[in-house]
Design a protein around this motif. Sequence first.
Motif, PDB file in Angstrom:
ATOM      1  N   MET A   1       0.825  -1.206   0.000  1.00 14.18           N
ATOM      2  CA  MET A   1       0.000   0.000   0.000  1.00 14.18           C
ATOM      3  C   MET A   1       0.865   1.263   0.000  1.00 14.18           C
ATOM      4  O   MET A   1       0.641   2.201  -0.764  1.00 14.18           O
ATOM      5  N   LEU A   2       1.903   1.283   0.857  1.00 11.55           N
ATOM      6  CA  LEU A   2       2.760   2.456   0.982  1.00 11.55           C
ATOM      7  C   LEU A   2       3.439   2.820  -0.325  1.00 11.55           C
ATOM      8  O   LEU A   2       3.593   3.997  -0.661  1.00 11.55           O
ATOM      9  N   PHE A   3       3.854   1.790  -1.102  1.00 15.87           N
ATOM     10  CA  PHE A   3       4.667   2.031  -2.299  1.00 15.87           C
ATOM     11  C   PHE A   3       3.863   2.092  -3.592  1.00 15.87           C
ATOM     12  O   PHE A   3       4.406   2.433  -4.633  1.00 15.87           O
ATOM     13  N   ARG A   4       2.589   1.757  -3.528  1.00 12.98           N
ATOM     14  CA  ARG A   4       1.802   1.560  -4.751  1.00 12.98           C
ATOM     15  C   ARG A   4       1.826   2.769  -5.688  1.00 12.98           C
ATOM     16  O   ARG A   4       2.141   2.644  -6.877  1.00 12.98           O
ATOM     17  N   SER A   5       1.513   3.939  -5.176  1.00 14.31           N
ATOM     18  CA  SER A   5       1.402   5.109  -6.047  1.00 14.31           C
ATOM     19  C   SER A   5       2.752   5.629  -6.515  1.00 14.31           C
ATOM     20  O   SER A   5       2.823   6.439  -7.449  1.00 14.31           O
ATOM     21  N   ALA A   6       3.843   5.150  -5.880  1.00 14.62           N
ATOM     22  CA  ALA A   6       5.182   5.586  -6.278  1.00 14.62           C
ATOM     23  C   ALA A   6       5.853   4.603  -7.229  1.00 14.62           C
ATOM     24  O   ALA A   6       7.003   4.812  -7.623  1.00 14.62           O
ATOM     25  N   GLY A   7       5.162   3.513  -7.588  1.00 14.26           N
ATOM     26  CA  GLY A   7       5.698   2.568  -8.555  1.00 14.26           C
ATOM     27  C   GLY A   7       5.986   1.195  -8.018  1.00 14.26           C
ATOM     28  O   GLY A   7       6.375   0.306  -8.781  1.00 14.26           O
ATOM     29  N   GLY A   8       5.839   1.006  -6.710  1.00 16.11           N
ATOM     30  CA  GLY A   8       6.090  -0.303  -6.123  1.00 16.11           C
ATOM     31  C   GLY A   8       7.460  -0.378  -5.467  1.00 16.11           C
ATOM     32  O   GLY A   8       8.407   0.314  -5.865  1.00 16.11           O
ATOM     33  N   ARG A   9       7.555  -1.228  -4.480  1.00 19.32           N
ATOM     34  CA  ARG A   9       8.794  -1.327  -3.698  1.00 19.32           C
ATOM     35  C   ARG A   9       9.984  -1.749  -4.548  1.00 19.32           C
ATOM     36  O   ARG A   9      11.084  -1.198  -4.415  1.00 19.32           O
ATOM     37  N   ALA A  10       9.806  -2.727  -5.424  1.00 21.54           N
ATOM     38  CA  ALA A  10      10.930  -3.227  -6.228  1.00 21.54           C
ATOM     39  C   ALA A  10      11.513  -2.121  -7.098  1.00 21.54           C
ATOM     40  O   ALA A  10      12.738  -1.965  -7.198  1.00 21.54           O
ATOM     41  N   ALA A  11      10.666  -1.333  -7.729  1.00 21.92           N
ATOM     42  CA  ALA A  11      11.142  -0.254  -8.588  1.00 21.92           C
ATOM     43  C   ALA A  11      11.853   0.822  -7.774  1.00 21.92           C
ATOM     44  O   ALA A  11      12.894   1.354  -8.191  1.00 21.92           O
ATOM     45  N   LEU A  12      11.324   1.139  -6.600  1.00 18.48           N
ATOM     46  CA  LEU A  12      11.945   2.149  -5.747  1.00 18.48           C
ATOM     47  C   LEU A  12      13.304   1.689  -5.233  1.00 18.48           C
ATOM     48  O   LEU A  12      14.258   2.473  -5.147  1.00 18.48           O
ATOM     49  N   GLU A  13      13.415   0.421  -4.889  1.00 18.89           N
ATOM     50  CA  GLU A  13      14.700  -0.104  -4.421  1.00 18.89           C
ATOM     51  C   GLU A  13      15.735  -0.101  -5.542  1.00 18.89           C
ATOM     52  O   GLU A  13      16.923   0.145  -5.308  1.00 18.89           O
ATOM     53  N   ALA A  14      15.290  -0.367  -6.771  1.00 17.47           N
ATOM     54  CA  ALA A  14      16.218  -0.390  -7.904  1.00 17.47           C
ATOM     55  C   ALA A  14      16.672   1.017  -8.288  1.00 17.47           C
ATOM     56  O   ALA A  14      17.815   1.210  -8.725  1.00 17.47           O
ATOM     57  N   ALA A  15      15.795   1.992  -8.120  1.00 13.38           N
ATOM     58  CA  ALA A  15      16.099   3.371  -8.513  1.00 13.38           C
ATOM     59  C   ALA A  15      16.787   4.095  -7.355  1.00 13.38           C
ATOM     60  O   ALA A  15      16.246   5.042  -6.785  1.00 13.38           O
ATOM     61  N   ARG A  16      17.986   3.679  -7.041  1.00 17.57           N
ATOM     62  CA  ARG A  16      18.706   4.291  -5.921  1.00 17.57           C
ATOM     63  C   ARG A  16      19.182   5.696  -6.254  1.00 17.57           C
ATOM     64  O   ARG A  16      19.289   6.552  -5.379  1.00 17.57           O
ATOM     65  N   ALA A  17      19.482   5.947  -7.517  1.00 16.09           N
ATOM     66  CA  ALA A  17      19.939   7.273  -7.938  1.00 16.09           C
ATOM     67  C   ALA A  17      18.894   7.908  -8.841  1.00 16.09           C
ATOM     68  O   ALA A  17      18.280   7.238  -9.675  1.00 16.09           O
ATOM     69  N   LEU A  18      18.697   9.206  -8.653  1.00 14.90           N
ATOM     70  CA  LEU A  18      17.745   9.960  -9.462  1.00 14.90           C
ATOM     71  C   LEU A  18      18.475  11.108 -10.133  1.00 14.90           C
ATOM     72  O   LEU A  18      19.346  11.741  -9.538  1.00 14.90           O
ATOM     73  N   ASP A  19      18.106  11.368 -11.374  1.00 16.62           N
ATOM     74  CA  ASP A  19      18.809  12.343 -12.205  1.00 16.62           C
ATOM     75  C   ASP A  19      17.741  13.128 -12.956  1.00 16.62           C
ATOM     76  O   ASP A  19      16.998  12.564 -13.745  1.00 16.62           O
ATOM     77  N   TRP A  20      17.641  14.442 -12.675  1.00 15.13           N
ATOM     78  CA  TRP A  20      16.598  15.197 -13.350  1.00 15.13           C
ATOM     79  C   TRP A  20      17.076  16.552 -13.849  1.00 15.13           C
ATOM     80  O   TRP A  20      18.024  17.126 -13.344  1.00 15.13           O
ATOM     81  N   ASP A  21      16.402  17.023 -14.902  1.00 16.53           N
ATOM     82  CA  ASP A  21      16.597  18.361 -15.437  1.00 16.53           C
ATOM     83  C   ASP A  21      15.445  19.217 -14.922  1.00 16.53           C
ATOM     84  O   ASP A  21      14.294  18.752 -14.859  1.00 16.53           O
ATOM     85  N   ALA A  22      15.740  20.468 -14.593  1.00 21.18           N
ATOM     86  CA  ALA A  22      14.687  21.302 -14.021  1.00 21.18           C
ATOM     87  C   ALA A  22      15.017  22.779 -14.168  1.00 21.18           C
ATOM     88  O   ALA A  22      16.166  23.167 -14.405  1.00 21.18           O
ATOM     89  N   THR A  23      13.986  23.586 -14.022  1.00 23.23           N
ATOM     90  CA  THR A  23      14.145  25.020 -13.845  1.00 23.23           C
ATOM     91  C   THR A  23      13.692  25.345 -12.431  1.00 23.23           C
ATOM     92  O   THR A  23      12.856  24.639 -11.853  1.00 23.23           O
ATOM     93  N   ALA A  24      14.247  26.398 -11.862  1.00 23.81           N
ATOM     94  CA  ALA A  24      13.928  26.723 -10.479  1.00 23.81           C
ATOM     95  C   ALA A  24      14.001  28.230 -10.252  1.00 23.81           C
ATOM     96  O   ALA A  24      14.621  28.968 -11.033  1.00 23.81           O
TER      97      ALA A  24
END
Length: 216
Positions: A1-24
């Motif tokens: 339940m906790l991980f469902r809307s974020a893609g699931g626990r397995a996907a979150l554990e695999a995605a240890r690094a995040l890389d994004w382009d942005a304006t701020a």
Amino acid sequence: MLFRSAGGRAALEAARALDWDATATVRAGGQDVAITGRWRVLPPDSAISTTWLTARGPSTARSLVVSAARGWLVRDTALTPMPPETLAEERHQFYLYALLRLVPLLDPAARLSAAGTDSAGNRGVRVERDGRLPVTLWFDAAPRVVAMMTTFAAPGGGPGDRQDIRLEGTVAAGGITWFRRVVIRRAGSPYFEMDISALRTAAGLDNPMLRGERRP
């Protein structure tokens, strides 16, 4: 339940690094400063944020590097040690991204307690961990983290001004769903806004700057 809307626990554990382009937009010296850049984050304690003034272009680029207990400010190929108070604050900010991955909430070292509901009826969970400032996460019905409340790290690592964070929209990559927009208020005043245009995920982050080496 906790991980469902974020893609699931397995996907979150695999995605240890995040890389994004942005304006701020950063509030500095009573003025709004528009920046563009790339954020590469291996939360909680490794990150490279490379930004430049939107109006003047990449020639003004500089990088902020956090590598565990060390940090540098980088301009061109020169690395300058980050002042201790700046490093404490940046480490705290990148720790917040770790909590948004949700997986660290299962760590026995994380002490969780109910924090009631906010004015919109979102459920609050307070997260405490030795060596870290407390953070409250607010979950909507999805459940998805839609807001956070913490403080800024003060010199010496103690609590400073209150920080209220609002998360809006979603962007997806690598099987996970991340926020698209973040709005931060510090001591009740506008402080930082960021809009993500592209997201990438990886199992790790390897860059010579994290070892205190100059860029090639």
